[in-house]
Design an enzyme around this catalytic site. Structure first.
Site, PDB file in Angstrom:
ATOM      1  N   LYS A 182      43.171  39.971  40.643  1.00 36.03           N
ATOM      2  CA  LYS A 182      42.976  40.815  39.470  1.00 36.03           C
ATOM      3  C   LYS A 182      43.590  40.200  38.209  1.00 36.03           C
ATOM      4  O   LYS A 182      43.122  40.452  37.102  1.00 36.03           O
ATOM      5  CB  LYS A 182      43.536  42.215  39.741  1.00 36.03           C
ATOM      6  CG  LYS A 182      42.716  42.996  40.764  1.00 36.03           C
ATOM      7  CD  LYS A 182      41.240  43.101  40.354  1.00 36.03           C
ATOM      8  CE  LYS A 182      40.421  43.924  41.328  1.00 36.03           C
ATOM      9  NZ  LYS A 182      39.010  44.075  40.900  1.00 36.03           N
ATOM     10  N   TYR A 201      45.470  40.491  46.176  1.00 40.10           N
ATOM     11  CA  TYR A 201      44.872  41.402  45.203  1.00 40.10           C
ATOM     12  C   TYR A 201      45.471  41.177  43.818  1.00 40.10           C
ATOM     13  O   TYR A 201      44.752  41.130  42.816  1.00 40.10           O
ATOM     14  CB  TYR A 201      45.089  42.847  45.654  1.00 40.10           C
ATOM     15  CG  TYR A 201      44.212  43.841  44.938  1.00 40.10           C
ATOM     16  CD1 TYR A 201      42.863  43.947  45.247  1.00 40.10           C
ATOM     17  CD2 TYR A 201      44.740  44.685  43.965  1.00 40.10           C
ATOM     18  CE1 TYR A 201      42.052  44.865  44.598  1.00 40.10           C
ATOM     19  CE2 TYR A 201      43.935  45.602  43.310  1.00 40.10           C
ATOM     20  CZ  TYR A 201      42.594  45.690  43.628  1.00 40.10           C
ATOM     21  OH  TYR A 201      41.794  46.601  42.981  1.00 40.10           O
TER      22      TYR A 201
END
Length: 272
Positions: free
Chosen positions: A177, A173
């Site tokens: 991102k 993640y």
């Protein structure tokens, strides 16, 4: 907020839904909501109609798979056909972490899935929207203030505060991102000369169906969030939508390449 054009929103739950409803309330003349599930997008379109303030408001729904280029281009072409032009676009498609593990045990398959949706999907959507908006006629940002220039459109990607800090056990993640921040910056630079602004909002914990499920699965998560956030609470999806409305509006006419952190102060003191 002067939002009188037409909007295209990807994502029919959580932040995407909140953005669609906000656009309707703020007076856009039309909106197309896209989602992997057409039924979900149609439900949000109907809700937008019930809250719209424009007297001739139009709301439609379309299916989209952000990982497939053909699907993205077809959905955007449909939105353009229905609306005439896309002034404001929001990409809220994304997936969350399923398996949290330290780097030595991190799942390669989940890493690849995360990048396929959150990174490649963001790239394809931003690419397709940029190509479409370049063909649109420029319109004055504010006729009362000509110095604000002209616009062919605004794109807002939904990133995360994880695009700025690392979180233990969430390399997939964090990396994805960070990539969204990079895509947004480069797209902003490439599109500036065309009168297209590209920004992102980067929240930490937001009260969405995805986070609520995580809180149900991990009972201590709610207390952990409360302690980690200096403001002492989770964000509302509507608060993120407020930031998206600002970045989409003429009030943000000088903002491009901005990755706005919305985290209640979380990244000031710790990881997300």
């Amino acid at each position: 907020m002067d939002l009188t054009g037409s909007a295209f929103v990807i994502g029919a739950s959580g932040i995407g839904k909140a953005c669609a409803l906000a656009f309707a309330r703020y007076g856009v003349r039309g909106i197309v909501i896209a989602d992997l599930t057409l039924e979900a997008a149609s439900a949000v379109a109907a809700e937008c109609k019930s809250q719209a303030t424009h007297p001739h408001f139009l709301a439609e729904a379309v299916a989209i798979d952000v990982t497939k280029e053909e699907s993205v281009y077809q959905a955007i072409a449909y939105a353009h056909q229905v609306l005439g032009r896309i002034d404001y676009a929001v990409n809220s498609a994304g997936v969350g972490v399923q398996l949290a593990n330290e780097i030595a045990e991190a799942s390669v398959s989940e890493f690849e899935k995360m990048f396929k949706v959150n990174v490649t999907g963001t790239f394809i959507v931003t690419r397709a929207l940029s190509a479409l908006m370049k063909t649109q006629d420029p319109v004055p940002v504010d006729e009362a203030v000509p110095a604000r220039g002209v616009s062919r459109g605004s794109i807002v990607n939904v990133g995360s505060a994880s695009g700025f800090v690392a979180t233990p056990g969430m390399v997939q993640y964090t990396a994805a991102k960070h990539a969204v921040v990079g895509i947004t910056k480069n797209a902003a630079l490439d599109n500036a000369k065309h009168g297209i602004r590209v920004n992102s909002v980067c929240p930490s914990w937001v009260d969405t169906p995805m986070i609520r499920k995580a809180m149900d699965d991990i009972p201590e998560l709610g207390e952990m969030i409360q302690k980690a956030v200096p403001l002492g609470r989770i964000a509302l999806a509507e608060e993120v939508a407020d930031a998206v409305m600002f970045l989409s509006s003429p009030k943000a006419s000088y903002a491009t390449g901005c990755n706005m952190i919305l985290d209640g102060g979380t990244t000031l003191a710790a990881h997300v």
